[in-house]
Enzyme design. Structure first.
Site, mmCIF file in Angstrom:
data_model
loop_
_atom_site.group_PDB
_atom_site.id
_atom_site.type_symbol
_atom_site.label_atom_id
_atom_site.label_comp_id
_atom_site.label_asym_id
_atom_site.label_seq_id
_atom_site.Cartn_x
_atom_site.Cartn_y
_atom_site.Cartn_z
ATOM 1 N N GLU A 46 33.567 39.124 40.610
ATOM 2 C CA GLU A 46 32.590 39.121 41.696
ATOM 3 C C GLU A 46 32.097 40.499 42.110
ATOM 4 O O GLU A 46 31.156 40.607 42.891
ATOM 5 C CB GLU A 46 33.128 38.365 42.917
ATOM 6 C CG GLU A 46 34.375 38.909 43.531
ATOM 7 C CD GLU A 46 35.588 38.089 43.115
ATOM 8 O OE1 GLU A 46 36.516 37.981 43.921
ATOM 9 O OE2 GLU A 46 35.602 37.576 41.982
ATOM 10 N N ASN A 47 32.714 41.571 41.590
ATOM 11 C CA ASN A 47 32.164 42.895 41.876
ATOM 12 C C ASN A 47 30.980 43.229 40.978
ATOM 13 O O ASN A 47 30.378 44.293 41.110
ATOM 14 C CB ASN A 47 33.240 43.982 41.758
ATOM 15 C CG ASN A 47 33.845 44.071 40.369
ATOM 16 O OD1 ASN A 47 34.143 43.057 39.755
ATOM 17 N ND2 ASN A 47 34.034 45.277 39.874
#
Length: 218
Positions: A46-47
């Site tokens: 998710e980064n």
């Protein structure tokens, strides 16, 4: 019983060719090291990474390429990098086929608690709540008991919830279990682990039907 790598190896058997998979922090990150050679899987973080590979060998780390847990990673050919808005659009838009998360507690109805212990400092829940709210297929990778020996598979969670009735399957150091209406259905037991041991380590309702096979770890 299994160690953390053994849990990751067993979960890797749940991967299918062409899957987009999100790996949570902790044991789930190890799954990228054990993808079967005959399939192709795209791991999402998710980064803002799509196409994560296994962890780098010592001395080959690139400090600019990290996962959501700030661990250095490798990327596979065709990998892409993007901002958090695009990453969470993928998650919220349900473009991820499988989500693999760690947990502090799982309830027998599929509730999960994995982001906060009251009284302890946390930086935030990260992407956990988005993942459990959007994912349709969630596997939890965890130890069956905590350090004090108390069960982490419970009738109800005692910690603040991350998601409600969302966990489908759990792989621990002792067993593979599926969340069903009656509770935790025992599917497989770790090598050398008895059904009695699993039952004693499970506080929630354990459903045992027929002969329970040993896990086959490739």
């Amino acid at each position: 019983m299994l160690d953390k790598n053994g849990i990751a190896k067993r979960i890797a058997q749940e991967l299918h060719d062409g899957y987009y998979v999100n790996l949570g922090i902790g044991i789930p990150t190890l799954v990228a090291n054990y993808v079967p050679q005959e399939i192709s899987v795209d791991f999402q973080s998710e980064n803002g990474v799509l196409g994560m590979g296994p962890f780098p060998y010592e001395g080959e780390e690139d400090a600019d390429i990290i996962n959501a847990g700030k661990q250095t990673i490798t990327t596979l050919p065709g990998a892409s990098f993007f901002d958090s808005a695009m990453s969470f659009s993928m998650i919220r838009g349900r473009h991820v086929d499988l989500t693999i998360l760690g947990a502090m507690e799982v309830a027998q109805n599929g509730d999960i608690a994995n982001w906060k212990i009251p009284g302890k400092m946390v930086k935030g829940m990260g992407g956990a709540m988005d993942l459990v709210a959007s994912a349709e297929n969630i596997i939890v990778a965890m130890m069956h008991t905590n350090r004090a020996g108390a069960s982490k598979l419970l009738p109800t969670c005692s910690l603040p919830l991350t998601g409600v009735q969302c966990v489908k399957k759990i792989v621990t150091n002792l067993a593979v279990l599926e969340v069903v209406p009656k509770g935790f259905q025992l599917l497989e037991r770790a090598p050398g682990v008895s059904v009695e041991t699993i039952q004693n380590a499970t506080a929630g309702k354990l459903v045992i039907e027929g002969e329970i096979p040993e896990m086959h770890i490739l």
